[in-house]
Design a protein around this motif. Structure first.
Motif, mmCIF file in Angstrom:
data_model
loop_
_atom_site.group_PDB
_atom_site.id
_atom_site.type_symbol
_atom_site.label_atom_id
_atom_site.label_comp_id
_atom_site.label_asym_id
_atom_site.label_seq_id
_atom_site.Cartn_x
_atom_site.Cartn_y
_atom_site.Cartn_z
ATOM 1 N N LEU A 115 0.381 -8.484 -22.505
ATOM 2 C CA LEU A 115 0.466 -7.382 -21.550
ATOM 3 C C LEU A 115 -0.847 -6.605 -21.493
ATOM 4 O O LEU A 115 -1.386 -6.336 -20.413
ATOM 5 C CB LEU A 115 1.602 -6.436 -21.936
ATOM 6 N N CYS A 116 -1.354 -6.239 -22.660
ATOM 7 C CA CYS A 116 -2.610 -5.478 -22.731
ATOM 8 C C CYS A 116 -3.785 -6.315 -22.252
ATOM 9 O O CYS A 116 -4.661 -5.828 -21.524
ATOM 10 C CB CYS A 116 -2.858 -5.003 -24.160
ATOM 11 N N PHE A 117 -3.807 -7.581 -22.653
ATOM 12 C CA PHE A 117 -4.903 -8.494 -22.308
ATOM 13 C C PHE A 117 -5.017 -8.655 -20.795
ATOM 14 O O PHE A 117 -6.100 -8.524 -20.217
ATOM 15 C CB PHE A 117 -4.642 -9.844 -22.978
ATOM 16 N N SER A 118 -3.887 -8.922 -20.149
ATOM 17 C CA SER A 118 -3.891 -9.128 -18.703
ATOM 18 C C SER A 118 -4.173 -7.828 -17.952
ATOM 19 O O SER A 118 -4.912 -7.812 -16.959
ATOM 20 C CB SER A 118 -2.545 -9.709 -18.265
ATOM 21 N N THR A 119 -3.605 -6.721 -18.427
ATOM 22 C CA THR A 119 -3.767 -5.434 -17.759
ATOM 23 C C THR A 119 -5.208 -4.925 -17.845
ATOM 24 O O THR A 119 -5.640 -4.131 -17.003
ATOM 25 C CB THR A 119 -2.803 -4.397 -18.351
ATOM 26 N N THR A 120 -5.945 -5.393 -18.830
ATOM 27 C CA THR A 120 -7.336 -4.982 -18.983
ATOM 28 C C THR A 120 -8.207 -5.466 -17.830
ATOM 29 O O THR A 120 -9.179 -4.805 -17.454
ATOM 30 C CB THR A 120 -7.914 -5.531 -20.306
ATOM 31 N N THR A 121 -7.859 -6.608 -17.251
ATOM 32 C CA THR A 121 -8.729 -7.203 -16.229
ATOM 33 C C THR A 121 -8.087 -7.325 -14.848
ATOM 34 O O THR A 121 -8.715 -7.004 -13.842
ATOM 35 C CB THR A 121 -9.172 -8.613 -16.671
ATOM 36 N N VAL A 122 -6.848 -7.800 -14.785
ATOM 37 C CA VAL A 122 -6.268 -8.183 -13.497
ATOM 38 C C VAL A 122 -6.130 -7.025 -12.508
ATOM 39 O O VAL A 122 -6.481 -7.194 -11.323
ATOM 40 C CB VAL A 122 -4.924 -8.908 -13.690
ATOM 41 N N PRO A 123 -5.635 -5.833 -12.885
ATOM 42 C CA PRO A 123 -5.562 -4.744 -11.911
ATOM 43 C C PRO A 123 -6.913 -4.409 -11.279
ATOM 44 O O PRO A 123 -7.005 -4.156 -10.072
ATOM 45 C CB PRO A 123 -5.025 -3.574 -12.741
ATOM 46 N N GLN A 124 -7.966 -4.398 -12.098
ATOM 47 C CA GLN A 124 -9.306 -4.152 -11.563
ATOM 48 C C GLN A 124 -9.725 -5.262 -10.601
ATOM 49 O O GLN A 124 -10.308 -4.997 -9.548
ATOM 50 C CB GLN A 124 -10.316 -4.058 -12.698
ATOM 51 N N VAL A 125 -9.397 -6.500 -10.947
ATOM 52 C CA VAL A 125 -9.725 -7.636 -10.071
ATOM 53 C C VAL A 125 -8.993 -7.500 -8.739
ATOM 54 O O VAL A 125 -9.570 -7.750 -7.671
ATOM 55 C CB VAL A 125 -9.359 -8.969 -10.759
ATOM 56 N N LEU A 126 -7.733 -7.077 -8.772
ATOM 57 C CA LEU A 126 -6.960 -6.896 -7.541
ATOM 58 C C LEU A 126 -7.593 -5.839 -6.644
ATOM 59 O O LEU A 126 -7.687 -6.026 -5.423
ATOM 60 C CB LEU A 126 -5.525 -6.487 -7.891
ATOM 61 N N VAL A 127 -8.028 -4.735 -7.222
ATOM 62 C CA VAL A 127 -8.687 -3.685 -6.439
ATOM 63 C C VAL A 127 -9.975 -4.205 -5.831
ATOM 64 O O VAL A 127 -10.274 -3.956 -4.649
ATOM 65 C CB VAL A 127 -8.968 -2.454 -7.336
ATOM 66 N N HIS A 128 -10.739 -4.962 -6.604
ATOM 67 C CA HIS A 128 -12.020 -5.468 -6.115
ATOM 68 C C HIS A 128 -11.867 -6.512 -5.015
ATOM 69 O O HIS A 128 -12.782 -6.689 -4.205
ATOM 70 C CB HIS A 128 -12.829 -6.037 -7.282
ATOM 71 N N PHE A 129 -10.748 -7.221 -5.001
ATOM 72 C CA PHE A 129 -10.524 -8.176 -3.916
ATOM 73 C C PHE A 129 -10.477 -7.471 -2.557
ATOM 74 O O PHE A 129 -10.846 -8.055 -1.531
ATOM 75 C CB PHE A 129 -9.205 -8.940 -4.123
ATOM 76 N N LEU A 130 -10.030 -6.218 -2.535
ATOM 77 C CA LEU A 130 -9.868 -5.465 -1.289
ATOM 78 C C LEU A 130 -10.979 -4.445 -1.065
ATOM 79 O O LEU A 130 -11.036 -3.819 -0.003
ATOM 80 C CB LEU A 130 -8.508 -4.750 -1.282
ATOM 81 N N ALA A 131 -11.838 -4.254 -2.069
ATOM 82 C CA ALA A 131 -12.896 -3.244 -1.962
ATOM 83 C C ALA A 131 -14.196 -3.865 -1.458
ATOM 84 O O ALA A 131 -14.495 -5.035 -1.736
ATOM 85 C CB ALA A 131 -13.118 -2.587 -3.317
ATOM 86 N N LYS A 132 -14.964 -3.066 -0.717
ATOM 87 C CA LYS A 132 -16.264 -3.544 -0.229
ATOM 88 C C LYS A 132 -17.286 -3.557 -1.364
ATOM 89 O O LYS A 132 -18.084 -4.473 -1.487
ATOM 90 C CB LYS A 132 -16.751 -2.644 0.908
ATOM 91 N N LYS A 133 -17.261 -2.502 -2.196
ATOM 92 C CA LYS A 133 -18.174 -2.425 -3.325
ATOM 93 C C LYS A 133 -17.397 -2.647 -4.626
ATOM 94 O O LYS A 133 -16.537 -1.861 -4.978
ATOM 95 C CB LYS A 133 -18.868 -1.057 -3.361
ATOM 96 N N LYS A 134 -17.744 -3.725 -5.303
ATOM 97 C CA LYS A 134 -17.053 -4.080 -6.555
ATOM 98 C C LYS A 134 -17.864 -3.519 -7.728
ATOM 99 O O LYS A 134 -18.644 -4.230 -8.359
ATOM 100 C CB LYS A 134 -16.892 -5.590 -6.649
ATOM 101 N N ILE A 135 -17.679 -2.238 -7.992
ATOM 102 C CA ILE A 135 -18.488 -1.531 -8.977
ATOM 103 C C ILE A 135 -17.644 -1.139 -10.186
ATOM 104 O O ILE A 135 -16.488 -0.750 -10.046
ATOM 105 C CB ILE A 135 -19.125 -0.265 -8.353
ATOM 106 N N ILE A 136 -18.245 -1.242 -11.356
ATOM 107 C CA ILE A 136 -17.626 -0.760 -12.596
ATOM 108 C C ILE A 136 -18.698 -0.033 -13.397
ATOM 109 O O ILE A 136 -19.848 -0.501 -13.474
ATOM 110 C CB ILE A 136 -17.005 -1.923 -13.408
#
Length: 307
Positions: free
Chosen positions: A71-92
């Motif tokens: 749960l922690c492992f997947s939540t660390t990356t996937v939500p951010q990846v989902l946001v970046h799929f729809l965002a113009k600027k993929k910034i962290i």
């Protein structure tokens, strides 16, 4: 401009898995489905094992730890990846990238250790059934689980320290869809040899050693099962071992490919696709393969839904 006059990087731009808008939309829905299945499957396992006393056994104790780590492992990356799929600027931000690396390594390395512990538990159950209760006591189970989390924390500390101590100046574009040491090292403006060696050494500790223990455990299990008189029993164990080894192969194989080979300054599309397996696919498969096919878990779920 000389390196001394360059400003340290404060944020990174992630190129992601694709630059094509239509492909990004398709990938968004694919990752969303994978993530929802991961959360539902692993959360269900954590809850069922906690509330059903019939599942208060060593195997399910380790499975609950594995589900929480997934749960922690997947939540660390996937939500951010989902946001970046729809965002113009993929910034962290640099801080966000650092936190992602720490948690990713902590939970991912803990999972490596837990999978080895679980294979040992199954080895004792199948090969030494009469001594199982005396070997896998509550104290031993707690120590094995705590040791798994401690080893994950140690490897995370070493890899993160060596990676983040390097200077990052000038280019801030990461050709990846999340932050992890191999991708970040490609932007370092100093020699990365000592860091690569440290990561390789930690890979031996947390990847090669556990996978060797897993293979030895399952080899002994299969050798014992072959001697069984019951054909149905042999088929059941072979089916279970086969599915476990497939998931282990996907997880460890992709992680070993990413962390235990010479660092190249260029990250190919193949590297990013392989990363998908250990960040999104195996956390979704683990509860299905290890737990939800189990009759005890099915019975616990049935009892909970009938209340």
């Amino acid at each position: 401009m000389g390196k001394k006059n360059q400003t340290s990087v404060t944020e990174f731009v992630l190129l992601g898995l694709s630059q094509d808008p239509q492909t990004q939309v398709l990938l968004f829905f694919l990752f969303l489905v994978l993530y929802l299945l991961t959360v539902l499957g692993n959360l269900l396992m954590v809850v069922l094992i906690h509330i059903d006393s019939r599942l208060h056994k060593p195997m399910y104790f380790f499975l609950r730890n594995l589900s929480f780590a997934d749960l922690c492992f997947s939540t660390t990356t996937v939500p951010q990846v989902l946001v970046h799929f729809l965002a113009k600027k993929k910034i962290i931000s640099f801080a966000g990238c650092s936190i992602q690396i720490v948690v990713l390594l902590l939970t991912g390395c803990t999972e490596c250790a837990l999978l080895a512990v679980m294979s040992y538990d199954r080895y004792v159950a199948v090969c030494k059934p009469l001594h199982y209760s005396t070997i896998m006591t509550h104290q031993v189970c707690f120590q094995l689980a705590a040791g798994s989390w401690a080893s994950g924390a140690f490897v995370s500390l070493v890899d993160t320290t060596f990676t983040l101590r390097l200077p990052y100046q000038g280019s801030n574009v990461i050709n990846h869809f999340f932050c992890e040491p191999p991708a970040l090292l490609k932007l370092a403006t100093a020699d990365t040899y000592s860091t690569e060696m440290a990561i390789f050494a930690m890979g031996v500790v947390i990847l090669l050693a556990p996978v060797s223990l897993i293979l030895v455990s399952y080899w002994n299990i299969i050798s014992t099962v072959i001697q069984m008189h019951s054909g149905e029993g042999r088929l059941k164990v072979f089916s279970t071992c086969g599915s476990h080894l497939i998931v282990v192969g996907l997880f460890y194989g992709s992680a070993i490919f990413a962390y235990m080979r010479p660092n190249s300054k260029l990250m190919s599309e193949r590297d990013k696709v392989i990363s998908v397996f250990y960040t999104a696919v195996t956390p979704m498969l683990n509860p299905i393969i290890y737990s939800l096919r189990n009759k005890d878990v099915k019975g616990a779920f049935r009892r909970v839904t009938e209340k």
